[in-house]
Design a protein around this motif. Structure first.
Motif, PDB file in Angstrom:
ATOM      1  N   SER A   3      40.419  47.234  50.881  1.00  0.00           N
ATOM      2  CA  SER A   3      39.654  46.717  52.015  1.00  0.00           C
ATOM      3  C   SER A   3      38.260  46.286  51.582  1.00  0.00           C
ATOM      4  N   GLY A   4      37.911  45.020  51.873  1.00  0.00           N
ATOM      5  CA  GLY A   4      36.602  44.513  51.498  1.00  0.00           C
ATOM      6  C   GLY A   4      36.605  43.015  51.280  1.00  0.00           C
ATOM      7  N   ALA A   5      35.470  42.494  50.837  1.00  0.00           N
ATOM      8  CA  ALA A   5      35.311  41.067  50.536  1.00  0.00           C
ATOM      9  C   ALA A   5      34.907  40.930  49.074  1.00  0.00           C
ATOM     10  N   TYR A   6      35.518  39.959  48.387  1.00  0.00           N
ATOM     11  CA  TYR A   6      35.326  39.829  46.945  1.00  0.00           C
ATOM     12  C   TYR A   6      35.163  38.361  46.556  1.00  0.00           C
ATOM     13  N   THR A   7      34.232  38.104  45.641  1.00  0.00           N
ATOM     14  CA  THR A   7      34.063  36.751  45.123  1.00  0.00           C
ATOM     15  C   THR A   7      34.697  36.645  43.738  1.00  0.00           C
ATOM     16  N   LEU A   8      35.304  35.503  43.493  1.00  0.00           N
ATOM     17  CA  LEU A   8      35.951  35.237  42.205  1.00  0.00           C
ATOM     18  C   LEU A   8      34.898  35.022  41.125  1.00  0.00           C
ATOM     19  N   GLN A   9      35.091  35.689  39.980  1.00  0.00           N
ATOM     20  CA  GLN A   9      34.211  35.508  38.839  1.00  0.00           C
ATOM     21  C   GLN A   9      34.813  34.567  37.802  1.00  0.00           C
ATOM     22  N   GLN A  10      36.091  34.761  37.546  1.00  0.00           N
ATOM     23  CA  GLN A  10      36.760  33.941  36.546  1.00  0.00           C
ATOM     24  C   GLN A  10      38.258  33.997  36.775  1.00  0.00           C
ATOM     25  N   GLN A  11      38.932  32.917  36.449  1.00  0.00           N
ATOM     26  CA  GLN A  11      40.394  32.909  36.503  1.00  0.00           C
ATOM     27  C   GLN A  11      40.920  32.155  35.297  1.00  0.00           C
ATOM     28  N   TRP A  12      42.067  32.587  34.826  1.00  0.00           N
ATOM     29  CA  TRP A  12      42.684  31.899  33.703  1.00  0.00           C
ATOM     30  C   TRP A  12      44.205  31.998  33.819  1.00  0.00           C
ATOM     31  N   ILE A  13      44.854  30.962  33.309  1.00  0.00           N
ATOM     32  CA  ILE A  13      46.309  30.866  33.344  1.00  0.00           C
ATOM     33  C   ILE A  13      46.834  30.900  31.915  1.00  0.00           C
ATOM     34  N   MET A  14      47.814  31.751  31.693  1.00  0.00           N
ATOM     35  CA  MET A  14      48.396  31.880  30.367  1.00  0.00           C
ATOM     36  C   MET A  14      49.828  31.351  30.381  1.00  0.00           C
ATOM     37  N   GLN A  15      50.132  30.508  29.425  1.00  0.00           N
ATOM     38  CA  GLN A  15      51.483  29.977  29.260  1.00  0.00           C
ATOM     39  C   GLN A  15      51.787  29.922  27.769  1.00  0.00           C
ATOM     40  N   THR A  54      51.311  32.947  33.836  1.00  0.00           N
ATOM     41  CA  THR A  54      50.669  34.150  34.347  1.00  0.00           C
ATOM     42  C   THR A  54      49.243  33.821  34.773  1.00  0.00           C
ATOM     43  N   LEU A  55      48.877  34.244  35.981  1.00  0.00           N
ATOM     44  CA  LEU A  55      47.530  34.013  36.496  1.00  0.00           C
ATOM     45  C   LEU A  55      46.744  35.323  36.470  1.00  0.00           C
ATOM     46  N   SER A  56      45.558  35.282  35.895  1.00  0.00           N
ATOM     47  CA  SER A  56      44.660  36.441  35.892  1.00  0.00           C
ATOM     48  C   SER A  56      43.342  36.044  36.554  1.00  0.00           C
ATOM     49  N   GLU A  57      42.778  36.957  37.332  1.00  0.00           N
ATOM     50  CA  GLU A  57      41.513  36.701  38.016  1.00  0.00           C
ATOM     51  C   GLU A  57      40.672  37.968  38.035  1.00  0.00           C
ATOM     52  N   THR A  58      39.359  37.801  37.968  1.00  0.00           N
ATOM     53  CA  THR A  58      38.447  38.929  38.135  1.00  0.00           C
ATOM     54  C   THR A  58      37.570  38.666  39.355  1.00  0.00           C
ATOM     55  N   TYR A  59      37.327  39.720  40.118  1.00  0.00           N
ATOM     56  CA  TYR A  59      36.557  39.632  41.352  1.00  0.00           C
ATOM     57  C   TYR A  59      35.465  40.703  41.376  1.00  0.00           C
ATOM     58  N   THR A  60      34.378  40.395  42.077  1.00  0.00           N
ATOM     59  CA  THR A  60      33.301  41.347  42.312  1.00  0.00           C
ATOM     60  C   THR A  60      33.144  41.577  43.818  1.00  0.00           C
TER      61      THR A  60
END
Length: 268
Positions: free
Chosen positions: A32-44, A138-144
């Motif tokens: 529960s909360g609100a998060y902003t995206l810091q970085q995302q990357w796709i691996m293939q 594969t999608l990876s994302e980091t959030y704060t």
């Protein structure tokens, strides 16, 4: 006097211990909360493609999740709404409506997210995000975390029932499908509409909000496909129609008004 413990009692005792451990483990990933995206990357096939331009907010509230992402400098945007459940370090999201530019989907899409805590936020990995040319990506994302401790009658997921513009004495209907979520001092909206050529358009935005009295809502827009609102505070007159409906009137710089009616979305 010493009493022996029966097998059934021992099994029950161990089951309770395991159950408590599982509950503690799940609590580590209450989202529960609100998060902003810091970085995302796709691996293939072992090659990573990193994306840093997308501005995205993701929000978990009760049983629902919503996200909206915009690439600054062009008209690229996307959003999605759905339900979610948490089990240990895995989140299952069932997105029931999503749109990206000129494409939308109202069919349920399930995603399995592997989540780990990271700083003031989290990292999520979707192993089976999609396929390109028959190859899994594969999608990876980091959030704060950016949310604050703020409860309001608007908290939750809403769907627009109707909207219209008011210019002087003239009223015109605006037909669109729009979702909006408020939670933890932030809001997200996502919208699709069709022009006279029947071409679909997607709009989205997000920001923080505050109240000045129960009927005066201020939406501080951080990101939006409507450039006129970016980094602006939008004055909104709010009228709660019970607990599950509300009407909001937005006053535009040219003196016109946008009136929108919403209903709360609940789990069936």
């Amino acid at each position: 006097m010493t009493r022996s413990i029966s097998n059934n009692t021992l099994v029950l005792f161990l089951w309770l211990i395991v159950g408590c451990m599982h509950d503690d483990e799940v609590k580590q990933f209450q989202m529960s909360g609100a998060y902003t995206l810091q970085q995302q990357w796709i691996m293939q096939e072992g090659a990573d493609t990193v994306f840093t331009r997308v501005q995205q907010l993701k929000m978990y509230n009760g049983d629902f999740v919503m996200y909206a992402g915009i690439a600054p400098g062009d008209s690229t945007c996307s959003f999605g709404v759905g339900t979610y459940s948490v089990r240990s370090d895995t989140i299952t999201e069932a997105i029931f409506f999503s749109a990206s530019n000129t494409v939308m989907s109202s069919m349920d899409k399930k995603y399995r997210l592997l989540v780990s805590k990271e700083g003031k936020g989290f990292k999520q990995v979707i192993p089976d995000f999609d396929k390109r040319k028959g190859k899994k990506r594969t999608l990876s994302e980091t959030y704060t975390s950016v949310g604050i401790t703020l409860a309001s009658p608007l908290d939750g997921l809403w769907k627009e029932d109707k909207a219209y513009f008011v210019v002087d004495q003239d009223t015109s209907i605006f037909k669109a499908t729009q979702y909006k979520m408020y939670h933890a001092g932030y809001f997200i909206y996502g919208q699709i509409w069709f022009d006279t050529q029947k071409k679909m358009h997607t709009a989205a935005g997000f920001g923080s909000f505050s109240f000045e009295g129960k009927d005066n809502l201020k939406e501080h827009v951080l990101v939006s496909t409507y450039n006129m609102f970016v980094n602006k505070t939008v004055e909104v007159t709010l009228e709660m129609l019970g607990t599950d409906k509300f009407k909001q009137t937005i006053y535009l710089p040219d003196g016109s008004q946008t009136v929108e009616h919403y209903s709360r979305i609940k789990l069936r």
